[in-house]
Design an enzyme around this catalytic site. Sequence first.
Site, PDB file in Angstrom:
ATOM      1  CG  HIS A 285      -0.301  -0.045   2.541  1.00 32.79           C
ATOM      2  ND1 HIS A 285       0.491   0.958   3.032  1.00 32.79           N
ATOM      3  CD2 HIS A 285      -0.341  -0.993   3.528  1.00 32.79           C
ATOM      4  CE1 HIS A 285       0.914   0.657   4.241  1.00 32.79           C
ATOM      5  NE2 HIS A 285       0.429  -0.534   4.572  1.00 32.79           N
TER       6      HIS A 285
ATOM      7  CB  CYS B 206       1.893  -3.690   4.971  1.00 34.94           C
ATOM      8  SG  CYS B 206       0.330  -4.246   5.678  1.00 34.94           S
TER       9      CYS B 206
END
Length: 497
Positions: A153, A161
């Site tokens: 992202h 992430c």
Amino acid sequence: MIYRSLVRALITSAALAAGVLLAGCNSDEISLATNAKANQPVPPKLIAEMVVKDMDLQSPILVRLFKQEAELEVWKQDRSGRFALLKTYPICRWSGDLGPKVREGDRQAPEGFYSISPAQMNPQSAYYLSFNTGYPNAYDRSLGHSGSELMVHGDCSSRGCYAMTDEQIAEIYSLGRESFFGGQKSFQFQAYPFRMTPLNMAKHRNNPNMPFWKMIKEGYDHFEVTRQEPKVDFCEKKYVFDAVKAPDARREPVFEASAKCPAYVVPDEVAEAVRERQEADLAEVAKLVARGTPVARINTGVDGGMHRVFAAKLPGGNTGLSDGGSGLALLTFEKPPGTIPANVNPPRGPVTSPDQPFVASLAPAASPEPVTRVAAVAPAAQNTQPQNTQSEGFFSSLAHKMGFGAPADSTATATAQPAPAKPKVAEGKPPRPEASIPKAKGESKQASSRPPLKPAVTDAAAEAPAPAPAATKDSMVAGAPPIVSGNSFESRFSAAK
């Protein structure tokens, strides 16, 4: 070839329009179809690069990612049918240590092979745009590994992430979107601790994760020698690559991650090429060890990594576990490919205990100097929906209506999950003391006030320089190309409707 691509795009757009019409007054479908962030066109500079490399805009893609180098590669199929490297993106931030993710809350970013379907693309992300890696896959589940909402992202902030800048994720998202328009049902996502070279294998030879790394290196080698996306299966709690039916078998092999492997073979030409490569690599590793190649430190207590082009622009910037580490004299003249948010924290901090790595003991960071923000192309209403909503949204509907959503196939990759009760993206953690924005469980965050659209950084809109140590390396990372408004997905949808 161009004609066939155009026909595919028109068919897909027509199916999309039909799906929205069937949805009646479903305002969510319409809002997703007109989502400005998700519909940004592929930059002209990148399209020109495709032309040079004999690629179609809507040909399949494949993504590889390397933690130690802090780089994400997008490969694209050319007209010969082989994959070629289109562009390498520096990673702004990843968290945890080198090694696979094991449990919810360990801050580890996943390693392994995953499949990204249209349903995993999230245009409503609280972190600008994102796609779900699909962790855990069947191999992870067979070992009892846990975790959810592991994303690639924007926003350059990570708790399990892989975080890019908003400008970078917009470009990567657009490449995935176009590959789905071209008919690709899913693209493969390969995540590695480092480039699987003999030197890196020698440096990390004593790491307890080496058996796992050798296993996924086989898939790395399959791609290197064939330049084709390796077929991935799981059995006996291990990865199997490019397996096909044995000559005397009556049916295709059926793989289950925890079950005994069925009878299968690997095509001779692939198996021989991989064997030759592996033998050469093993011989080189042996030479490097004999020459006294030092062993890399294990469990350094540093939380993840950051590419040096970003660390160089932050006060007290540190690349962490990525190449260079704390002793690197970071470059001061390279322009980061995208806007670095003011709340970004470079890697730092010792672990609190072996049982809870990277959770606390993170020293508060000095308040970063304000950075120059890039003006939005066309400000729109800010999205405040949770990042990984898995409802029947735009890409999910497109997948189901076209018949290639996120099926459970032999690769046993993850499909879309039901929307969580609370916004969530990665691992639940105690809030980091230096964070300037409070975070709930996972990687959900409060709605940002910045405009949802950001053009790529250009030479005329470079970051304001921040204090950094002197430079010692001279590699250059080009800025992302500008985003223009023509040929958007929204316009195609409107034309079809």
